[in-house]
Design a protein around this motif. Structure first.
Motif, PDB file in Angstrom:
ATOM      1  N   TYR A 106      34.254  45.236  29.049  1.00  0.00           N
ATOM      2  CA  TYR A 106      35.504  44.339  29.631  1.00  0.00           C
ATOM      3  C   TYR A 106      34.726  43.052  29.804  1.00  0.00           C
ATOM      4  O   TYR A 106      35.234  42.199  29.358  1.00  0.00           O
ATOM      5  CB  TYR A 106      36.335  45.351  30.688  1.00  0.00           C
ATOM      6  N   ASN A 107      33.997  43.008  30.589  1.00  0.00           N
ATOM      7  CA  ASN A 107      32.413  41.773  30.591  1.00  0.00           C
ATOM      8  C   ASN A 107      32.330  41.103  29.070  1.00  0.00           C
ATOM      9  O   ASN A 107      32.241  39.495  28.720  1.00  0.00           O
ATOM     10  CB  ASN A 107      31.818  41.619  31.693  1.00  0.00           C
ATOM     11  N   LEU A 108      32.026  42.149  28.184  1.00  0.00           N
ATOM     12  CA  LEU A 108      31.802  41.407  26.666  1.00  0.00           C
ATOM     13  C   LEU A 108      32.992  41.119  25.913  1.00  0.00           C
ATOM     14  O   LEU A 108      32.937  40.636  25.005  1.00  0.00           O
ATOM     15  CB  LEU A 108      30.933  42.562  25.959  1.00  0.00           C
ATOM     16  N   GLY A 109      33.639  41.666  26.471  1.00  0.00           N
ATOM     17  CA  GLY A 109      35.109  41.155  25.778  1.00  0.00           C
ATOM     18  C   GLY A 109      36.365  42.057  25.016  1.00  0.00           C
ATOM     19  O   GLY A 109      37.018  41.888  24.301  1.00  0.00           O
ATOM     20  N   TRP A 110      35.725  43.109  25.456  1.00  0.00           N
ATOM     21  CA  TRP A 110      36.601  43.758  24.896  1.00  0.00           C
ATOM     22  C   TRP A 110      37.906  44.357  25.189  1.00  0.00           C
ATOM     23  O   TRP A 110      37.978  44.046  26.696  1.00  0.00           O
ATOM     24  CB  TRP A 110      35.976  45.357  24.813  1.00  0.00           C
ATOM     25  N   GLY A 134      37.809  44.723  41.932  1.00  0.00           N
ATOM     26  CA  GLY A 134      38.417  43.860  42.362  1.00  0.00           C
ATOM     27  C   GLY A 134      37.680  43.230  40.749  1.00  0.00           C
ATOM     28  O   GLY A 134      37.311  41.316  41.344  1.00  0.00           O
ATOM     29  N   ILE A 135      37.568  43.219  40.086  1.00  0.00           N
ATOM     30  CA  ILE A 135      37.261  42.825  38.389  1.00  0.00           C
ATOM     31  C   ILE A 135      38.434  42.358  38.273  1.00  0.00           C
ATOM     32  O   ILE A 135      39.694  42.326  37.571  1.00  0.00           O
ATOM     33  CB  ILE A 135      37.071  44.077  38.172  1.00  0.00           C
ATOM     34  N   PRO A 136      38.122  41.085  37.881  1.00  0.00           N
ATOM     35  CA  PRO A 136      39.130  39.968  37.487  1.00  0.00           C
ATOM     36  C   PRO A 136      39.956  40.130  35.549  1.00  0.00           C
ATOM     37  O   PRO A 136      39.265  41.061  35.344  1.00  0.00           O
ATOM     38  CB  PRO A 136      39.598  38.683  37.549  1.00  0.00           C
ATOM     39  N   THR A 137      41.321  40.422  35.192  1.00  0.00           N
ATOM     40  CA  THR A 137      41.597  40.789  34.259  1.00  0.00           C
ATOM     41  C   THR A 137      42.865  39.647  33.687  1.00  0.00           C
ATOM     42  O   THR A 137      42.658  38.462  33.939  1.00  0.00           O
ATOM     43  CB  THR A 137      42.444  42.153  34.104  1.00  0.00           C
ATOM     44  N   ARG A 138      41.433  39.949  32.030  1.00  0.00           N
ATOM     45  CA  ARG A 138      42.391  38.232  31.322  1.00  0.00           C
ATOM     46  C   ARG A 138      43.839  39.169  30.647  1.00  0.00           C
ATOM     47  O   ARG A 138      44.914  40.564  30.814  1.00  0.00           O
ATOM     48  CB  ARG A 138      41.993  38.776  29.711  1.00  0.00           C
ATOM     49  N   ASP A 139      44.925  38.923  30.172  1.00  0.00           N
ATOM     50  CA  ASP A 139      46.224  38.410  29.891  1.00  0.00           C
ATOM     51  C   ASP A 139      46.077  39.153  28.217  1.00  0.00           C
ATOM     52  O   ASP A 139      44.643  39.183  28.130  1.00  0.00           O
ATOM     53  CB  ASP A 139      47.131  37.478  29.641  1.00  0.00           C
ATOM     54  N   THR A 140      46.734  39.370  27.751  1.00  0.00           N
ATOM     55  CA  THR A 140      46.733  39.904  25.816  1.00  0.00           C
ATOM     56  C   THR A 140      45.957  38.276  25.055  1.00  0.00           C
ATOM     57  O   THR A 140      45.787  38.698  23.944  1.00  0.00           O
ATOM     58  CB  THR A 140      48.034  40.147  25.596  1.00  0.00           C
ATOM     59  N   GLY A 142      43.644  36.348  26.403  1.00  0.00           N
ATOM     60  CA  GLY A 142      41.743  36.621  26.965  1.00  0.00           C
ATOM     61  C   GLY A 142      42.327  35.460  27.980  1.00  0.00           C
ATOM     62  O   GLY A 142      40.813  35.422  28.480  1.00  0.00           O
ATOM     63  N   ARG A 143      43.233  35.503  27.929  1.00  0.00           N
ATOM     64  CA  ARG A 143      43.161  34.156  29.432  1.00  0.00           C
ATOM     65  C   ARG A 143      43.271  34.694  31.167  1.00  0.00           C
ATOM     66  O   ARG A 143      43.927  35.819  30.691  1.00  0.00           O
ATOM     67  CB  ARG A 143      44.278  32.891  29.433  1.00  0.00           C
ATOM     68  N   PRO A 144      42.266  34.567  32.332  1.00  0.00           N
ATOM     69  CA  PRO A 144      42.700  34.993  33.580  1.00  0.00           C
ATOM     70  C   PRO A 144      44.171  35.450  33.803  1.00  0.00           C
ATOM     71  O   PRO A 144      45.313  34.271  33.241  1.00  0.00           O
ATOM     72  CB  PRO A 144      41.855  33.796  34.245  1.00  0.00           C
ATOM     73  N   ARG A 145      44.250  36.544  34.055  1.00  0.00           N
ATOM     74  CA  ARG A 145      45.541  36.768  34.636  1.00  0.00           C
ATOM     75  C   ARG A 145      45.625  35.722  36.452  1.00  0.00           C
ATOM     76  O   ARG A 145      45.078  36.115  36.970  1.00  0.00           O
ATOM     77  CB  ARG A 145      46.151  38.379  34.692  1.00  0.00           C
ATOM     78  N   VAL A 146      47.076  35.914  36.542  1.00  0.00           N
ATOM     79  CA  VAL A 146      47.652  34.485  37.543  1.00  0.00           C
ATOM     80  C   VAL A 146      48.452  35.291  38.405  1.00  0.00           C
ATOM     81  O   VAL A 146      49.226  36.056  37.490  1.00  0.00           O
ATOM     82  CB  VAL A 146      48.977  33.752  36.959  1.00  0.00           C
ATOM     83  N   GLU A 147      48.439  35.810  39.540  1.00  0.00           N
ATOM     84  CA  GLU A 147      48.636  37.053  40.642  1.00  0.00           C
ATOM     85  C   GLU A 147      50.521  36.331  40.938  1.00  0.00           C
ATOM     86  O   GLU A 147      50.332  35.044  40.876  1.00  0.00           O
ATOM     87  CB  GLU A 147      48.461  36.832  41.850  1.00  0.00           C
ATOM     88  N   ALA A 148      51.426  37.326  40.774  1.00  0.00           N
ATOM     89  CA  ALA A 148      52.722  36.552  40.347  1.00  0.00           C
ATOM     90  C   ALA A 148      53.172  36.158  41.840  1.00  0.00           C
ATOM     91  O   ALA A 148      54.148  35.672  42.356  1.00  0.00           O
ATOM     92  CB  ALA A 148      53.466  38.386  40.226  1.00  0.00           C
ATOM     93  N   SER A 149      52.443  36.943  42.834  1.00  0.00           N
ATOM     94  CA  SER A 149      52.703  36.255  44.157  1.00  0.00           C
ATOM     95  C   SER A 149      51.211  34.777  44.535  1.00  0.00           C
ATOM     96  O   SER A 149      51.832  34.198  45.647  1.00  0.00           O
ATOM     97  CB  SER A 149      52.043  37.184  45.167  1.00  0.00           C
ATOM     98  N   GLY A 150      51.330  34.040  43.939  1.00  0.00           N
ATOM     99  CA  GLY A 150      49.756  33.318  44.235  1.00  0.00           C
ATOM    100  C   GLY A 150      50.831  32.129  43.962  1.00  0.00           C
ATOM    101  O   GLY A 150      52.077  32.009  43.226  1.00  0.00           O
ATOM    102  N   PRO A 151      50.230  30.857  44.033  1.00  0.00           N
ATOM    103  CA  PRO A 151      51.236  29.834  44.188  1.00  0.00           C
ATOM    104  C   PRO A 151      51.548  29.353  42.856  1.00  0.00           C
ATOM    105  O   PRO A 151      49.962  29.762  42.170  1.00  0.00           O
ATOM    106  CB  PRO A 151      50.124  28.495  44.786  1.00  0.00           C
ATOM    107  N   ARG A 152      51.887  28.364  42.363  1.00  0.00           N
ATOM    108  CA  ARG A 152      52.211  27.470  40.907  1.00  0.00           C
ATOM    109  C   ARG A 152      51.803  26.360  41.282  1.00  0.00           C
ATOM    110  O   ARG A 152      51.519  25.896  41.857  1.00  0.00           O
ATOM    111  CB  ARG A 152      53.584  27.872  41.000  1.00  0.00           C
TER     112      ARG A 152
END
Length: 152
Positions: A106-110, A134-140, A142-152
């Motif tokens: 996944y870290n290689l970009g798969w 605890g690995i951060p994931t990407r959206d479709t 390739g951008r880091p996902r933003v948690e829905a409960s996080g600040p905007r």
């Protein structure tokens, strides 16, 4: 009051509406049911030799989905047969080593789907294991996902 223009001669319009109304089905006549329903199917009973073949197939590594397709039954029915005969079920998932591999790939970009296909599991299994570690994931995209409960 005098009406002029397109509505000045309403006799033709009334006649057309009455003709249309006559073409409508009567409210007294019940409408035929337009819903097609499948006839209930009879539960498929496997013969004793088929049950033995199913058990042997599972023990040889076939999945409940593959066996369901082979014998023409639901995967839940396959599981029920295996449980009835005391066959221990395999737990599909990822070993700790496979999770390490998934993280590396996944870290290689798969993508999650590609990692899942490579490891023989569903992409959501990979996602859940990455989240547990605890690995951060990407959206479709390739951008880091933003948690829905996080600040905007």
């Amino acid at each position: 009051m005098e009406v002029k223009g397109a509505y000045s001669n309403i006799k033709d319009q009334v006649r057309s509406l009455e003709e249309l109304r006559e073409k409508l089905p009567s409210l007294d006549t019940p409408e035929p049911s337009s819903i097609k329903r499948d006839r209930p199917r009879r539960a498929r009973q496997l013969r004793a030799e088929q049950v033995e073949e199913l058990i042997a197939g599972y023990q040889a590594g076939a999945t409940v989905y593959e066996l369901g397709d082979r014998f023409g039954i639901e995967r839940r029915t396959v599981s029920n047969i295996l449980h009835r005969h005391g066959v221990p079920m395999r737990r599909r998932g990822l070993s700790p080593e496979q999770v390490d591999d998934a993280i590396h790939l996944y870290n290689l970009g798969w993508s999650l789907a590609r990692v899942g296909d490579h490891l023989g599991v569903n992409h959501t299994t990979v996602l859940n294991k990455l989240s547990e570690r605890g690995i951060p994931t990407r959206d479709t995209h390739g951008r880091p996902r933003v948690e829905a409960s996080g600040p905007r």
